[in-house]
Design a protein around this motif. Structure first.
Motif, PDB file in Angstrom:
ATOM      1  N   ALA A 153     -19.316 -38.062  43.442  1.00  0.00           N
ATOM      2  CA  ALA A 153     -18.545 -37.278  44.154  1.00  0.00           C
ATOM      3  C   ALA A 153     -19.269 -35.830  44.761  1.00  0.00           C
ATOM      4  N   VAL A 154     -18.420 -35.360  45.619  1.00  0.00           N
ATOM      5  CA  VAL A 154     -18.886 -33.929  46.134  1.00  0.00           C
ATOM      6  C   VAL A 154     -18.437 -32.961  45.276  1.00  0.00           C
ATOM      7  N   TYR A 155     -19.290 -32.001  44.982  1.00  0.00           N
ATOM      8  CA  TYR A 155     -19.088 -31.133  43.869  1.00  0.00           C
ATOM      9  C   TYR A 155     -18.636 -29.842  44.374  1.00  0.00           C
ATOM     10  N   TYR A 156     -17.807 -28.859  44.153  1.00  0.00           N
ATOM     11  CA  TYR A 156     -17.581 -27.723  44.715  1.00  0.00           C
ATOM     12  C   TYR A 156     -17.468 -26.590  43.717  1.00  0.00           C
ATOM     13  N   CYS A 157     -18.448 -25.412  43.866  1.00  0.00           N
ATOM     14  CA  CYS A 157     -17.928 -24.427  42.977  1.00  0.00           C
ATOM     15  C   CYS A 157     -16.991 -23.610  43.633  1.00  0.00           C
ATOM     16  N   ALA A 158     -16.286 -22.650  42.862  1.00  0.00           N
ATOM     17  CA  ALA A 158     -14.934 -21.958  43.436  1.00  0.00           C
ATOM     18  C   ALA A 158     -14.989 -20.676  42.439  1.00  0.00           C
ATOM     19  N   ALA A 159     -14.279 -19.763  43.139  1.00  0.00           N
ATOM     20  CA  ALA A 159     -14.314 -18.457  42.186  1.00  0.00           C
ATOM     21  C   ALA A 159     -12.929 -17.920  42.200  1.00  0.00           C
ATOM     22  N   VAL A 160     -12.524 -17.140  41.249  1.00  0.00           N
ATOM     23  CA  VAL A 160     -11.194 -16.319  41.191  1.00  0.00           C
ATOM     24  C   VAL A 160     -11.532 -15.190  40.657  1.00  0.00           C
ATOM     25  N   TYR A 161     -10.834 -14.046  41.248  1.00  0.00           N
ATOM     26  CA  TYR A 161     -11.042 -12.655  40.608  1.00  0.00           C
ATOM     27  C   TYR A 161      -9.908 -12.477  39.452  1.00  0.00           C
ATOM     28  N   SER A 162     -10.467 -12.796  38.413  1.00  0.00           N
ATOM     29  CA  SER A 162      -9.589 -13.083  37.168  1.00  0.00           C
ATOM     30  C   SER A 162     -10.077 -12.753  35.863  1.00  0.00           C
ATOM     31  N   VAL A 163      -9.459 -12.633  34.827  1.00  0.00           N
ATOM     32  CA  VAL A 163      -9.711 -12.790  33.438  1.00  0.00           C
ATOM     33  C   VAL A 163      -9.906 -14.012  32.830  1.00  0.00           C
ATOM     34  N   PHE A 164      -8.972 -14.933  32.909  1.00  0.00           N
ATOM     35  CA  PHE A 164      -8.835 -15.901  32.278  1.00  0.00           C
ATOM     36  C   PHE A 164      -9.004 -17.380  32.956  1.00  0.00           C
ATOM     37  N   VAL A 165      -9.871 -18.251  32.263  1.00  0.00           N
ATOM     38  CA  VAL A 165     -10.146 -19.458  32.704  1.00  0.00           C
ATOM     39  C   VAL A 165      -9.117 -20.338  33.099  1.00  0.00           C
ATOM     40  N   SER A 166      -9.498 -21.015  34.418  1.00  0.00           N
ATOM     41  CA  SER A 166      -8.257 -21.814  34.795  1.00  0.00           C
ATOM     42  C   SER A 166      -9.006 -23.182  35.290  1.00  0.00           C
ATOM     43  N   SER A 167      -7.829 -24.153  35.237  1.00  0.00           N
ATOM     44  CA  SER A 167      -8.223 -25.497  35.378  1.00  0.00           C
ATOM     45  C   SER A 167      -7.496 -25.726  36.830  1.00  0.00           C
ATOM     46  N   ALA A 168      -6.806 -25.039  37.304  1.00  0.00           N
ATOM     47  CA  ALA A 168      -5.872 -25.275  38.443  1.00  0.00           C
ATOM     48  C   ALA A 168      -6.417 -24.861  39.679  1.00  0.00           C
ATOM     49  N   ARG A 169      -6.699 -25.991  40.478  1.00  0.00           N
ATOM     50  CA  ARG A 169      -7.297 -25.877  41.845  1.00  0.00           C
ATOM     51  C   ARG A 169      -6.684 -24.916  42.745  1.00  0.00           C
ATOM     52  N   ASN A 170      -5.415 -24.591  42.643  1.00  0.00           N
ATOM     53  CA  ASN A 170      -4.656 -23.689  43.553  1.00  0.00           C
ATOM     54  C   ASN A 170      -5.119 -22.214  43.136  1.00  0.00           C
ATOM     55  N   ASP A 171      -5.558 -21.888  41.910  1.00  0.00           N
ATOM     56  CA  ASP A 171      -5.698 -20.658  41.401  1.00  0.00           C
ATOM     57  C   ASP A 171      -6.929 -20.062  42.065  1.00  0.00           C
ATOM     58  N   TYR A 172      -7.958 -20.825  42.352  1.00  0.00           N
ATOM     59  CA  TYR A 172      -9.365 -20.405  43.134  1.00  0.00           C
ATOM     60  C   TYR A 172      -9.033 -20.248  44.590  1.00  0.00           C
ATOM     61  N   ASN A 173      -9.545 -18.982  44.954  1.00  0.00           N
ATOM     62  CA  ASN A 173      -9.578 -18.631  46.268  1.00  0.00           C
ATOM     63  C   ASN A 173     -10.678 -18.393  47.093  1.00  0.00           C
ATOM     64  N   TYR A 174     -11.922 -18.747  46.411  1.00  0.00           N
ATOM     65  CA  TYR A 174     -13.182 -18.841  47.020  1.00  0.00           C
ATOM     66  C   TYR A 174     -13.916 -20.066  46.926  1.00  0.00           C
ATOM     67  N   TRP A 175     -14.380 -20.890  47.897  1.00  0.00           N
ATOM     68  CA  TRP A 175     -14.876 -22.010  47.704  1.00  0.00           C
ATOM     69  C   TRP A 175     -16.117 -22.030  48.374  1.00  0.00           C
ATOM     70  N   GLY A 176     -17.130 -22.890  47.620  1.00  0.00           N
ATOM     71  CA  GLY A 176     -18.457 -23.091  48.355  1.00  0.00           C
ATOM     72  C   GLY A 176     -18.195 -24.437  49.253  1.00  0.00           C
ATOM     73  N   GLN A 177     -19.190 -24.910  49.930  1.00  0.00           N
ATOM     74  CA  GLN A 177     -19.162 -26.030  51.019  1.00  0.00           C
ATOM     75  C   GLN A 177     -19.210 -27.225  50.391  1.00  0.00           C
ATOM     76  N   GLY A 178     -19.815 -27.448  48.993  1.00  0.00           N
ATOM     77  CA  GLY A 178     -19.846 -28.581  48.192  1.00  0.00           C
ATOM     78  C   GLY A 178     -21.400 -29.335  48.492  1.00  0.00           C
ATOM     79  N   THR A 179     -21.836 -30.099  47.432  1.00  0.00           N
ATOM     80  CA  THR A 179     -22.843 -30.761  47.240  1.00  0.00           C
ATOM     81  C   THR A 179     -22.634 -32.063  46.666  1.00  0.00           C
ATOM     82  N   LEU A 180     -23.380 -32.981  47.588  1.00  0.00           N
ATOM     83  CA  LEU A 180     -22.954 -34.557  47.065  1.00  0.00           C
ATOM     84  C   LEU A 180     -23.969 -34.997  45.927  1.00  0.00           C
ATOM     85  N   VAL A 181     -23.324 -35.622  44.783  1.00  0.00           N
ATOM     86  CA  VAL A 181     -24.024 -36.131  43.660  1.00  0.00           C
ATOM     87  C   VAL A 181     -23.463 -37.840  43.716  1.00  0.00           C
ATOM     88  N   THR A 182     -24.334 -38.444  43.802  1.00  0.00           N
ATOM     89  CA  THR A 182     -24.238 -39.890  43.817  1.00  0.00           C
ATOM     90  C   THR A 182     -25.088 -40.763  42.644  1.00  0.00           C
TER      91      THR A 182
END
Length: 123
Positions: A91-120
């Motif tokens: 897949a293409v792997y993306y890192c993301a960041a959210v200004y928060s205290v609590f860990v989240s697995s919800a994609r929509n909670d994150y508002n900063y995203w990197g460009q992705g890196t491909l893992v095959t």
């Protein structure tokens, strides 16, 4: 905050890779960080997340026991160590960041995203 993910590549099944996500513009220590991935034809899915101090982590069931998320706030970098890789981890792997205290697995909670890196992962 600007994020840049790198470290992807081609690896055989059973192998390992370490992804890195570097932040620019702001310190990462106030952000919960996450890794997501998107395979061809599929939606982006949660992989792992880590809280600000690094003391709390969360993983998708599909990667538990194989992947480890960590962070080095002094280096403004988050890592994803991937072991025992499987073809279905491709897949293409993306890192993301959210200004928060609590860990989240919800994609929509994150508002900063990197460009992705491909893992095959080849079988």
């Amino acid at each position: 905050v600007q994020l840049q993910a790198f470290g992807g590549g081609l690896v055989q099944a059973g192998g390992s890779l370490r992804l890195s996500c570097a932040a620019f513009g702001r310190t990462l220590k106030s952000y919960v960080m996450g890794w997501f991935r998107q395979a061809p034809g599929k939606e982006r899915e949660f992989v792992a997340a880590i809280n600000r101090s690094g003391g709390v982590t969360s993983y998708a069931d599909s990667v538990k026991g194989r992947f480890t998320i960590s962070r080095d706030n002094a280096k403004n970098t988050v890592y994803l160590q991937m072991n025992s890789l499987k073809p279905e981890d491709t897949a293409v792997y993306y890192c993301a960041a959210v200004y928060s205290v609590f860990v989240s697995s919800a994609r929509n909670d994150y508002n900063y995203w990197g460009q992705g890196t491909l893992v095959t992962v080849s079988s």
